[in-house]
Scaffold this active site. Structure first.
Site, PDB file in Angstrom:
ATOM      1  CG  ASN A 195      70.642  36.185  12.311  1.00  0.00           C
ATOM      2  OD1 ASN A 195      71.596  36.694  11.712  1.00  0.00           O
ATOM      3  ND2 ASN A 195      69.509  36.848  12.534  1.00  0.00           N
ATOM      4  CG  MET A 196      74.735  32.052   8.243  1.00  0.00           C
ATOM      5  SD  MET A 196      75.967  31.198   9.267  1.00  0.00           S
ATOM      6  CE  MET A 196      77.194  30.790   8.022  1.00  0.00           C
ATOM      7  CB  SER A 197      72.055  37.670   8.305  1.00  0.00           C
ATOM      8  OG  SER A 197      71.369  36.904   7.342  1.00  0.00           O
ATOM      9  CD  GLU A 198      71.654  39.018  14.319  1.00  0.00           C
ATOM     10  OE1 GLU A 198      70.678  39.739  14.588  1.00  0.00           O
ATOM     11  OE2 GLU A 198      71.936  37.986  14.976  1.00  0.00           O
ATOM     12  CG  ASP A 264      62.912  38.002  20.867  1.00  0.00           C
ATOM     13  OD1 ASP A 264      64.054  38.485  20.760  1.00  0.00           O
ATOM     14  OD2 ASP A 264      61.880  38.597  20.519  1.00  0.00           O
TER      15      ASP A 264
END
Length: 476
Positions: A195-198, A264
């Site tokens: 995701n964007m944060s990761e 998921d």
């Protein structure tokens, strides 16, 4: 982009990763505790749902894929509850039981559809536990087409590089839902889905679209990934590959109640689609649509094939009603049959639509839930009716038919008979107007062989396109 579902039942997927139990305590709250400024919840419902990698496996099973699941659990009642949860959907887990560790549990207290608190019961597994799990999972690689590594940084996926290399050497795609700031751990994976944060935890802050693409391609080159799919919440998803332009897929969620398990859902839909033979852009569009469905549910949830078909129809317009192509109609028909609808089909030239046609089509529609009208194109009408026909071009004839309340879909065909298109679509009931014998109706044998029915309906006497044309000419 045209989006249709592949044959999910052909998908063979192995899921390896951090499994956990998502436990929900639910009840009303109407007062504040006298002991502390917190609400008092009277629990009246307790529910256990498989989470983490187990939720990925259940999503694949719910879509119809064949799935194997491997993970680390303790030797406790929670492990038993998790086992029962995955077995309920036909997934037989390959657990590695660790005696001195608890099965990971996330307990959420909910009231009025709002999460009040989450309590985690967990201890990270040791590196040797992960090594044993990955080694045990190697034996399963020969029976699958895609592997999902579901990493929640709980210890199940420690150093998977050798496992990834072995899987790729066997021709198995490896998809990773990553965690942490070191993507080198997944070197050589087919696809990662941060995701964007990761993503920003690894590459730093993203300042623009161009910056995102540059940093994504840098990761591709550095770690030998085939592709990166960055999930971006309300901005949808961005797919970056080494040898093709980037693909931006807008979000399709209408209402967001709970993002639990959305990642998921994305990777499970990707894995199932790719294992079933879908191309990567199509698989991403399917995954994006699936995520849009699941965030509209409360808690850890799965997406069914029927829910996905309906969402694809809504957002991609591939099974709308009216004038459609043959491919669009085949997809729409699949959706209708999954809903349990009875589909009726008829055909004709319908050159000048008259009261007899309208009456006949009403009769046909009354025999089922949906009505398909297959229409001869202009060249076909000319061959059948001769020079001067059709009076109206095929697009106009179809537009008029599509405007009738009785008609759901109108599709053209170019042959002299509709036998080929009927054999492809195989309606539940094929009808024809006039004095035909059932055995002489084009496509009838194929419909009957597939378990369908063929029926002859009467036309109103004295009304026909030919008679109307002759009457007009006589008055000139």
């Amino acid at each position: 982009m045209k989006v249709s579902l592949p044959a999910f039942e052909k998908a063979k997927v192995l899921v390896v990763g951090d499994v956990m139990l998502d436990r929900y305590w639910v009840g009303p709250t109407g007062r504040i505790s006298p002991e502390a400024p917190v609400p008092v919840v009277k629990i009246n419902q307790v529910e256990d749902r498989p989470g983490g990698a187990a939720n990925v496996a259940l999503n694949i099973a719910t879509l119809g894929g064949q799935v194997q699941l491997a993970g680390l659990v303790g030797e406790d009642d929670t492990a038993k509850a998790l086992t029962l949860g995955v077995q309920a959907l036909g997934v037989e887990p390959q657990w590695l039981n660790i005696a001195d560790k608890p099965t990971i549990t996330k307990l959420r207290v909910l009231s009025r559809n709002q999460q009040l608190i989450r309590l985690d019961f967990e201890e990270s597994f040791d590196k040797q536990d992960s090594a044993r799990l990955l080694k045990q999972s190697e034996a399963l690689l020969d029976s699958v087409d895609v592997v999902v590594l579901s990493d929640y940084a709980k210890g199940a996926i420690d150093k998977p590089q050798d496992f990834i290399a072995l899987a790729r050497a066997k021709g198995v795609k490896v998809l990773v839902d990553p965690k942490g700031s070191d993507f080198s751990r997944y070197h050589g994976a087919s696809l990662i889905t941060p995701n964007m944060s990761e993503f920003e935890a690894v590459v730093g802050a993203v300042t623009s679209e161009a910056d995102l693409l540059e940093k994504a391609r840098g990761l591709l080159n550095k770690h030998q990934f085939d592709a990166i799919l960055v999930t971006r919440s309300e901005k949808g998803m961005t797919l970056v590959t080494a040898n093709a332009p980037e693909l931006h897929i807008p979000t399709v969620a209408r209402e967001v109640y709970d993002v639990t398990g959305a990642g998921d859902t994305v990777i499970s839909a990707l894995a199932t689609s790719l294992a079933a033979g879908a191309e990567l852009p199509q698989a991403c569009a399917i995954a994006n649509t699936a995520a849009g469905v699941v965030v509209g549910k409360l808690g850890t949830s799965t997406v069914s094939r029927i829910e996905l078909i309906e969402a694809l129809a809504l957002h991609h317009g591939e099974s709308g009603f009216g004038v459609v192509s043959e491919d669009q109609l085949a997809y729409a028909l699949e959706q209708a049959k999954l809903r349990g609808e009875r589909v009726v089909m008829t055909n004709g030239c319908f050159d000048i639509l008259h009261a007899g046609h309208v009456s006949y089509l009403k009769q046909a529609k009354a025999l089922g839930d949906r009505l398909i009208v297959a229409v001869n194109d202009d060249a076909s009408v000319k061959r059948l009716k001769g020079e001067g026909r059709p009076v109206n071009q095929v697009d106009r004839r179809m537009a008029v038919l599509a405007g009738l309340a009785a008609v759901d879909w109108v599709v053209p065909f170019s042959e002299d008979t509709p036998q080929r298109i009927i054999a492809r679509l195989l309606p539940d009931l094929l009808v024809k107007g006039g004095d035909y014998k059932v055995e002489d109706i084009a496509g009838g044998a194929e419909v009957i062989a597939a378990g369908g029915q063929v029926q002859v309906l009467g036309f109103e006497d004295g009304i026909s396109t030919t008679a109307i044309i002759q009457n007009i000419m006589a008055k000139q």
